[in-house]
Design an enzyme around this catalytic site. Structure first.
Site, PDB file in Angstrom:
ATOM      1  N   ASN A  33       0.831  -1.216   0.000  1.00  0.00           N
ATOM      2  CA  ASN A  33       0.000   0.000   0.000  1.00  0.00           C
ATOM      3  C   ASN A  33       0.863   1.263   0.000  1.00  0.00           C
ATOM      4  O   ASN A  33       0.337   2.375   0.047  1.00  0.00           O
ATOM      5  CB  ASN A  33      -1.000   0.003   1.168  1.00  0.00           C
ATOM      6  CG  ASN A  33      -0.319   0.144   2.522  1.00  0.00           C
ATOM      7  OD1 ASN A  33       0.905   0.251   2.614  1.00  0.00           O
ATOM      8  ND2 ASN A  33      -1.124   0.166   3.578  1.00  0.00           N
ATOM      9  N   LEU A  60      -4.613  -3.921   2.002  1.00  0.00           N
ATOM     10  CA  LEU A  60      -5.085  -5.231   2.483  1.00  0.00           C
ATOM     11  C   LEU A  60      -6.181  -5.112   3.534  1.00  0.00           C
ATOM     12  O   LEU A  60      -6.817  -6.101   3.892  1.00  0.00           O
ATOM     13  CB  LEU A  60      -3.921  -6.058   3.027  1.00  0.00           C
ATOM     14  CG  LEU A  60      -2.902  -6.547   1.994  1.00  0.00           C
ATOM     15  CD1 LEU A  60      -1.730  -7.224   2.691  1.00  0.00           C
ATOM     16  CD2 LEU A  60      -3.538  -7.510   1.006  1.00  0.00           C
ATOM     17  N   SER A 126       8.025 -12.681  14.759  1.00  0.00           N
ATOM     18  CA  SER A 126       9.120 -11.970  15.426  1.00  0.00           C
ATOM     19  C   SER A 126       9.478 -12.669  16.731  1.00  0.00           C
ATOM     20  O   SER A 126       8.611 -13.252  17.403  1.00  0.00           O
ATOM     21  CB  SER A 126       8.652 -10.549  15.721  1.00  0.00           C
ATOM     22  OG  SER A 126       9.509  -9.928  16.634  1.00  0.00           O
ATOM     23  N   TYR A 151       1.909  -4.163  18.962  1.00  0.00           N
ATOM     24  CA  TYR A 151       2.623  -4.734  17.807  1.00  0.00           C
ATOM     25  C   TYR A 151       2.950  -6.214  18.067  1.00  0.00           C
ATOM     26  O   TYR A 151       2.629  -7.090  17.265  1.00  0.00           O
ATOM     27  CB  TYR A 151       3.914  -3.935  17.540  1.00  0.00           C
ATOM     28  CG  TYR A 151       4.937  -4.701  16.750  1.00  0.00           C
ATOM     29  CD1 TYR A 151       4.811  -4.846  15.369  1.00  0.00           C
ATOM     30  CD2 TYR A 151       6.014  -5.336  17.377  1.00  0.00           C
ATOM     31  CE1 TYR A 151       5.732  -5.584  14.641  1.00  0.00           C
ATOM     32  CE2 TYR A 151       6.933  -6.073  16.666  1.00  0.00           C
ATOM     33  CZ  TYR A 151       6.793  -6.193  15.298  1.00  0.00           C
ATOM     34  OH  TYR A 151       7.701  -6.936  14.599  1.00  0.00           O
ATOM     35  N   LYS A 155       1.497 -10.017  16.402  1.00  0.00           N
ATOM     36  CA  LYS A 155       2.283 -11.167  15.902  1.00  0.00           C
ATOM     37  C   LYS A 155       1.784 -12.455  16.556  1.00  0.00           C
ATOM     38  O   LYS A 155       1.629 -13.481  15.892  1.00  0.00           O
ATOM     39  CB  LYS A 155       3.767 -10.964  16.187  1.00  0.00           C
ATOM     40  CG  LYS A 155       4.404  -9.818  15.413  1.00  0.00           C
ATOM     41  CD  LYS A 155       4.425 -10.071  13.923  1.00  0.00           C
ATOM     42  CE  LYS A 155       4.959  -8.899  13.124  1.00  0.00           C
ATOM     43  NZ  LYS A 155       4.679  -8.987  11.681  1.00  0.00           N
TER      44      LYS A 155
HETATM   45  C1  UD1 Z   1      12.108  -4.839  18.577  1.00  0.00           C
HETATM   46  C2  UD1 Z   1      11.527  -6.218  18.656  1.00  0.00           C
HETATM   47  C3  UD1 Z   1      11.358  -6.792  17.300  1.00  0.00           C
HETATM   48  C4  UD1 Z   1      10.582  -5.846  16.427  1.00  0.00           C
HETATM   49  C5  UD1 Z   1      11.316  -4.542  16.376  1.00  0.00           C
HETATM   50  C6  UD1 Z   1      10.527  -3.574  15.535  1.00  0.00           C
HETATM   51  C7  UD1 Z   1      12.103  -7.497  20.645  1.00  0.00           C
HETATM   52  C8  UD1 Z   1      13.088  -8.409  21.277  1.00  0.00           C
HETATM   53  N1  UD1 Z   1      12.405  -7.101  19.399  1.00  0.00           N
HETATM   54  O1  UD1 Z   1      13.443  -4.963  18.220  1.00  0.00           O
HETATM   55  O2  UD1 Z   1      10.662  -8.002  17.374  1.00  0.00           O
HETATM   56  O3  UD1 Z   1      10.433  -6.387  15.159  1.00  0.00           O
HETATM   57  O4  UD1 Z   1      11.426  -4.026  17.683  1.00  0.00           O
HETATM   58  O5  UD1 Z   1      11.085  -2.301  15.575  1.00  0.00           O
HETATM   59  O6  UD1 Z   1      11.095  -7.150  21.199  1.00  0.00           O
HETATM   60  N2  UD1 Z   1      19.081   0.848  20.758  1.00  0.00           N
HETATM   61  C9  UD1 Z   1      19.854   1.888  21.253  1.00  0.00           C
HETATM   62  N3  UD1 Z   1      19.747   3.119  20.659  1.00  0.00           N
HETATM   63  C10 UD1 Z   1      18.928   3.346  19.586  1.00  0.00           C
HETATM   64  C11 UD1 Z   1      18.150   2.281  19.079  1.00  0.00           C
HETATM   65  C12 UD1 Z   1      18.240   1.045  19.697  1.00  0.00           C
HETATM   66  O7  UD1 Z   1      20.590   1.718  22.218  1.00  0.00           O
HETATM   67  O8  UD1 Z   1      18.878   4.493  19.112  1.00  0.00           O
HETATM   68  C13 UD1 Z   1      19.181  -0.479  21.368  1.00  0.00           C
HETATM   69  C14 UD1 Z   1      17.890  -0.993  21.963  1.00  0.00           C
HETATM   70  O9  UD1 Z   1      17.767  -0.602  23.292  1.00  0.00           O
HETATM   71  C15 UD1 Z   1      18.081  -2.501  21.812  1.00  0.00           C
HETATM   72  C16 UD1 Z   1      18.947  -2.642  20.554  1.00  0.00           C
HETATM   73  O10 UD1 Z   1      19.531  -1.374  20.341  1.00  0.00           O
HETATM   74  O11 UD1 Z   1      18.805  -3.008  22.882  1.00  0.00           O
HETATM   75  C17 UD1 Z   1      18.152  -3.028  19.332  1.00  0.00           C
HETATM   76  O12 UD1 Z   1      17.032  -2.149  19.234  1.00  0.00           O
HETATM   77  P1  UD1 Z   1      16.094  -2.127  17.961  1.00  0.00           P
HETATM   78  O13 UD1 Z   1      16.928  -2.085  16.722  1.00  0.00           O
HETATM   79  O14 UD1 Z   1      15.091  -1.064  18.161  1.00  0.00           O
HETATM   80  O15 UD1 Z   1      15.405  -3.558  17.942  1.00  0.00           O
HETATM   81  P2  UD1 Z   1      14.569  -4.317  19.098  1.00  0.00           P
HETATM   82  O16 UD1 Z   1      14.006  -3.361  20.065  1.00  0.00           O
HETATM   83  O17 UD1 Z   1      15.430  -5.421  19.587  1.00  0.00           O
END
Ligand code: UD1
Length: 339
Positions: A33, A60, A126, A151, A155
């Site tokens: 979309n 969808l 996920s 979210y 899932k």
């Molecule tokens: C989460 C979900 C995942 C989902 C995704 C969607 C879990 C385990 N995972 O991923 O299923 O599909 O969101 O967005 O629930 N971080 C920083 N600084 C930042 C961004 C992230 O420190 O600016 C850290 C976060 O705290 C985390 C890691 O990086 O520890 C990964 O973060 P991110 O990439 O957002 O993914 P998840 O939160 O693991």
């Protein structure tokens, strides 16, 4: 030639999967979309594979539009369903948007699968379904925990919808539980295109390296991990795309042991946020400005996959390294800035 519908096929994981499918000789029809994807992604896919997939802009959530689409496409052999809203924070603020979008779309697709006898579907799930795991690495037997966001709940509910529908019909489904996808196609023709401020770690890192963000905020350094930052299982999106092709072949060749199967799709290796930063710096030679801030609400401490089932049953294994993924993410970031 088998014909596969890819919903959300212009999105991040979808586009890499379309490339993988076309490279294996599948004929692909993409619907999207365009709410979180650009039509230009078709150009990138064509540049890599030599073929642009058939494309239709489709909502969808629109039951009659979905029915019309299936009436016009009677020859589908399977569906890979990516189309969904995916921002955790947004889902907390606007849960009904998430329930409407992510649940209706699957229900309408499945109604048409049954009506038109399309027996195969792969679903984008996920690792968020596991919540904070009791044991690491996480196997598929680990309990599905109370979701921490709408979210994540969509899932879980979608997996239940699939399980129930498989039990009541001839449908076969595979749910792939992704860990953290990163990176881009090596050509830098397709990659992740976050809208606004990236929520995920690697796009935030590459935008910071590109000077678009002043610095990266590390969300917490007081977790019970070696360096105090959270641990995730980062998987190259090209490896993840490959898992869809392998899962599709399993369905098409009727090799499934159960009508509804789930597989973890990760590398099996956990990396902390600080380790990802260090790997990026080492791979690119760029010093990344970063600072530690408070924990982000809803973050789990540590998640990484036990990939034994995917390795042994699906015959799939992640091949690419964290360094390769980060190098490709950086190449992609530079490419989109130079356009
Ligand atoms: C989460 C979900 C995942 C989902 C995704 C969607 C879990 C385990 N995972 O991923 O299923 O599909 O969101 O967005 O629930 N971080 C920083 N600084 C930042 C961004 C992230 O420190 O600016 C850290 C976060 O705290 C985390 C890691 O990086 O520890 C990964 O973060 P991110 O990439 O957002 O993914 P998840 O939160 O693991």
């Amino acid at each position: 030639m088998k014909k596969i519908l890819v919903t959300g096929g212009l999105g991040y994981i979808g586009s890499h999967t379309v490339v993988a499918l076309q490279e294996r000789g599948f004929k692909v029809v993409v619907v999207d979309n365009l709410s979180n994807a650009s039509i230009d992604v078709l150009v990138g896919i064509e540049a890599i594979t030599g073929t642009a997939p058939e494309f239709e802009r489709l909502e969808l959530r629109d039951k009659s539009a979905v029915a019309d689409f299936f009436r016009e496409h009677q020859d589908l052999d399977g569906i890979i369903h990516f189309a969904a809203s995916k921002a955790v924070g947004e889902s907390v603020e606007n849960p009904l948007l998430y329930y409407e979008n992510n649940l209706h779309s699957l229900v309408y697709l499945l109604q048409n699968c049954i009506e038109h006898q399309i027996p195969n579907i792969i679903f984008s799930s996920s690792c968020t379904v596991y919540g904070e795991p009791d044991q690491l690495p996480i196997t598929e037997q680990a309990p599905v925990k109370q979701a921490t966001s709408p979210y994540g709940n969509t899932k879980q509910i979608n997996e239940e919808i699939l399980r129930d529908t498989c039990a009541a019909s001839k449908l076969q489904a595979i749910s792939l539980r992704y860990f953290n996808p990163i990176g881009a196609h090596k050509s830098a023709q397709i990659g992740e295109l976050p809208v606004g401020v990236p929520q995920n770690l690697v796009p935030f890192i590459t935008q910071t390296a590109a000077g678009i963000r002043e610095k990266l905020w590390v969300f917490g350094n007081d977790y019970p991990t070696a360096d105090g930052s959270c641990i995730r299982d980062y998987i190259h999106v090209v490896d993840l795309a490959e898992a869809h092709v392998v899962a599709l072949q399993r369905l098409l060749q009727q090799q499934s042991e159960e009508a509804f199967e789930v597989f973890n799709v990760g590398t099996g290796k956990g990396s902390s946020v600080v380790e990802v930063i260090q790997a990026f710096e080492k791979t690119t030679g760029i010093t990344l400005p970063y600072e530690v801030t408070d924990r982000r609400q809803g973050d789990v401490v540590s998640v990484y996959a036990d990939t034994t089932k995917a390795n042994n049953v699906l015959g799939w294994k992640a091949k690419k390294s964290m360094e390769e993924a980060l190098a490709s993410a950086w190449k992609w970031e530079q490419q989109i800035r130079n356009q």
